[in-house]
Write a protein that holds these residues in place. Structure first.
Motif, PDB file in Angstrom:
ATOM      1  N   PHE A 100       1.274  12.019   1.770  1.00 56.30           N
ATOM      2  CA  PHE A 100       2.047  10.769   1.788  1.00 56.30           C
ATOM      3  C   PHE A 100       3.062  10.767   2.933  1.00 56.30           C
ATOM      4  CE2 PHE A 100       5.911   8.554   0.125  1.00 56.30           C
ATOM      5  CZ  PHE A 100       5.446   7.274   0.346  1.00 56.30           C
ATOM      6  N   LYS A 142      -5.576   0.403  -4.756  1.00 56.77           N
ATOM      7  CA  LYS A 142      -5.791   0.480  -3.305  1.00 56.77           C
ATOM      8  C   LYS A 142      -7.088  -0.212  -2.901  1.00 56.77           C
ATOM      9  CE  LYS A 142      -3.071   4.607  -2.281  1.00 56.77           C
ATOM     10  NZ  LYS A 142      -2.210   3.927  -1.298  1.00 56.77           N
ATOM     11  N   SER A 149      -5.611   5.665   3.524  1.00 56.46           N
ATOM     12  CA  SER A 149      -4.819   5.795   2.303  1.00 56.46           C
ATOM     13  C   SER A 149      -5.715   5.927   1.080  1.00 56.46           C
ATOM     14  CB  SER A 149      -3.900   4.587   2.161  1.00 56.46           C
ATOM     15  OG  SER A 149      -3.235   4.585   0.932  1.00 56.46           O
ATOM     16  N   LEU A 198       2.219   5.889  10.184  1.00 57.56           N
ATOM     17  CA  LEU A 198       2.513   4.458  10.105  1.00 57.56           C
ATOM     18  C   LEU A 198       3.795   4.099  10.845  1.00 57.56           C
ATOM     19  CD1 LEU A 198       1.712   1.738   8.861  1.00 57.56           C
ATOM     20  CD2 LEU A 198       3.031   2.363   6.838  1.00 57.56           C
ATOM     21  N   TYR A 242       1.186  10.336   6.139  1.00 61.93           N
ATOM     22  CA  TYR A 242       0.784   8.934   6.278  1.00 61.93           C
ATOM     23  C   TYR A 242       1.962   8.070   6.729  1.00 61.93           C
ATOM     24  CZ  TYR A 242      -0.936   4.330   4.832  1.00 61.93           C
ATOM     25  OH  TYR A 242      -1.307   3.017   4.797  1.00 61.93           O
ATOM     26  N   LEU A 243       3.131   8.295   6.147  1.00 58.37           N
ATOM     27  CA  LEU A 243       4.316   7.548   6.565  1.00 58.37           C
ATOM     28  C   LEU A 243       4.676   7.823   8.010  1.00 58.37           C
ATOM     29  CD1 LEU A 243       6.786   7.715   3.537  1.00 58.37           C
ATOM     30  CD2 LEU A 243       5.456   5.762   4.335  1.00 58.37           C
ATOM     31  N   ASP A 280       0.827  -1.210   0.000  1.00 59.16           N
ATOM     32  CA  ASP A 280       0.000   0.000   0.000  1.00 59.16           C
ATOM     33  C   ASP A 280       0.862   1.262   0.000  1.00 59.16           C
ATOM     34  OD1 ASP A 280      -2.699   1.353   0.466  1.00 59.16           O
ATOM     35  OD2 ASP A 280      -1.551   2.059   2.189  1.00 59.16           O
ATOM     36  N   VAL A 281       1.946   1.236   0.732  1.00 62.03           N
ATOM     37  CA  VAL A 281       2.842   2.399   0.739  1.00 62.03           C
ATOM     38  C   VAL A 281       3.492   2.582  -0.632  1.00 62.03           C
ATOM     39  CG1 VAL A 281       4.979   3.308   1.723  1.00 62.03           C
ATOM     40  CG2 VAL A 281       3.269   2.291   3.214  1.00 62.03           C
TER      41      VAL A 281
END
Length: 440
Positions: free
Chosen positions: A416, A252, A294, A423, A419-420, A235-236
């Protein structure tokens, strides 16, 4: 007439011992003397751990040893017999139970006991114990459990029946010879202690064994954690697909559906409990939430990419972002460069000469010079003016679209990275918790 066969010494000894024996009376000559029951405990295997019902099924080798003062004989009178077996329901047996016992064991009991000439009775029997246990499965699959098995007399106090260890407690704690270690659970130790409970001016003896076990996590790491981690990594990586196409969203959605099917198929692998939720359940829920987040982020970026110029201008936040990051505030003279070049080329090819001064108004081209009054020239000037206006409008629209596209790519990179960050923080927290539990 044949003589009756002579009774064997074993038969005569058994009849002699049980002739006047009363199995309902505690076997002591002096009723004030307590009967000491020696208990030994060897665990063989962990058969089942039921987290939902909070019970554990174990297979143990259980031994009771006590002295029966009414079962004593002289071995020389019976051909040197020092030990015999007697039916357990024919003699007195202590009422020692397991306090945590919650279910009937399917294993069959041994109907005999050994008795030696000094009156020592040995009651050896393998049993399956279904006992209640306070299972803490929050750290699954790196969890450890501490289940207790408490032996006590159901009715008699220490004045009548007392308990004691047959072996040293340290030997019992470290005895793993009979344990089947090829299963899911690993036996750590079996510490034990003796204590008394005071109730109604009476003391009741208790012997408690703590069965310390640890789950082997390799199976669950391979079947549950690693596939989930792989799906999150994919997904990343999908963020590197171009956002201005539908490929990223469809990819996705496929990952999200695949993860849902994966979780449904492995629902039985995770323990269920009505008290607490295992941390691995939180892990799966957060992974699902991150996949949805995501997907929502990608949908937002695609939606922004397909806004028209008028919609962009009407959005106050977008207008502010355009003013800050965009490059649409070009000078009017720069935007007209292409149109002027086109007019110069047309002037050279048609033989007409036009003087485009930077100070003149662009609309003056629609007015013919005083010296020229040809209708053909007027139509040509009108057409050139229209072409130049269309080119100018197309160039402005293209510049706005390019600026908006660049801004959307910046928003995509920002989301992004955010999101990283989320995570990474979640992964570090989870790995630190599981690492601390598995290292203990």
């Amino acid at each position: 007439m044949l003589d009756k066969p002579k009774r064997s010494s074993l038969n005569q000894l058994t009849r002699m011992l049980l002739r006047r024996y009363d199995c309902g009376v505690r076997p002591v000559v002096n009723w004030t003397d307590p009967t000491v029951i020696y208990i030994d405990f060897i665990i063989q295997s962990i058969l089942e751990v039921d987290g939902q019902n909070q019970k554990v099924t174990t297979s143990i080798w259980y031994r009771q040893i006590w002295t029966d003062e009414f079962l004593v004989w002289d071995p020389e009178e019976f051909d040197g017999i020092n030990e015999i077996s007697l039916p357990s329901d024919a003699i007195w047996v202590p009422d020692v139970i397991i306090t945590e016992f919650v279910d009937v064991s399917p294993s069959s009991g041994v109907p005999y006991v050994y008795v030696n000439s000094s009156g020592m009775v040995k009651n050896y029997k393998p049993i399956q114990v279904v006992a209640a246990c306070d299972l803490q499965i929050y750290a699954f699959p790196f969890d450890k459990q501490n289940c207790t098995l408490t032996f006590r007399s159901w009715l008699h106090s220490v004045k009548e029946v007392d308990l004691a260890f047959w072996r040293d407690p340290d030997d019992i704690a470290s005895d793993k010879r009979s344990f089947m270690s090829d299963g899911e659970w690993e036996l750590l130790s079996v510490p034990s202690r003796y204590w008394r409970l005071h109730v109604d001016d009476q003391d009741y003896a208790h012997i408690q064994f703590n069965v310390l076990i640890r789950r082997r996590p390799l199976l669950y790491v391979v079947s549950l954690l690693i596939p989930s981690i792989f799906l999150m990594v994919v997904d990343v990586i999908s963020f590197y697909l171009p956002p201005n196409t539908g490929t990223r969203i469809s990819f996705k959605v496929s990952i999200l559906l695949g993860y849902t099917v994966f979780r449904v198929n492995l629902m039985d692998e995770t323990p269920a409990t009505s008290v607490t939720t295992p941390l691995i359940g939180v892990f799966f829920a957060v992974c699902m939430a991150l996949l949805v987040l995501s997907l929502a982020k990608s949908i937002l970026v695609v939606k922004l990419l397909h806004h028209s110029e008028r919609e962009v201008k009407e959005m106050s936040i977008s207008a502010c972002l355009l003013d800050k990051y965009g490059s649409s505030c070009q000078s009017f003279g720069d935007s007209m460069f292409t149109s002027v070049r086109t007019l110069n080329d047309l002037d050279q090819s048609s033989g007409y000469e036009f003087d485009f001064s930077s100070d003149e108004d662009l609309v003056s081209l629609s007015e013919p010079p005083p010296s020229v009054s040809s209708p053909r020239l007027e139509r040509l000037l009108h057409q050139l003016t229209t072409i130049r206006s269309n080119l100018q409008q197309a160039e402005e629209d293209g510049a706005a679209h390019t600026d908006w596209l660049a801004l959307c790519y910046k928003v995509d990179r920002f989301l992004f990275r955010l999101y990283l960050l989320v995570l990474l923080a979640y992964s570090v927290t989870l790995l630190s918790l599981w690492g601390s539990w598995s290292a203990v």
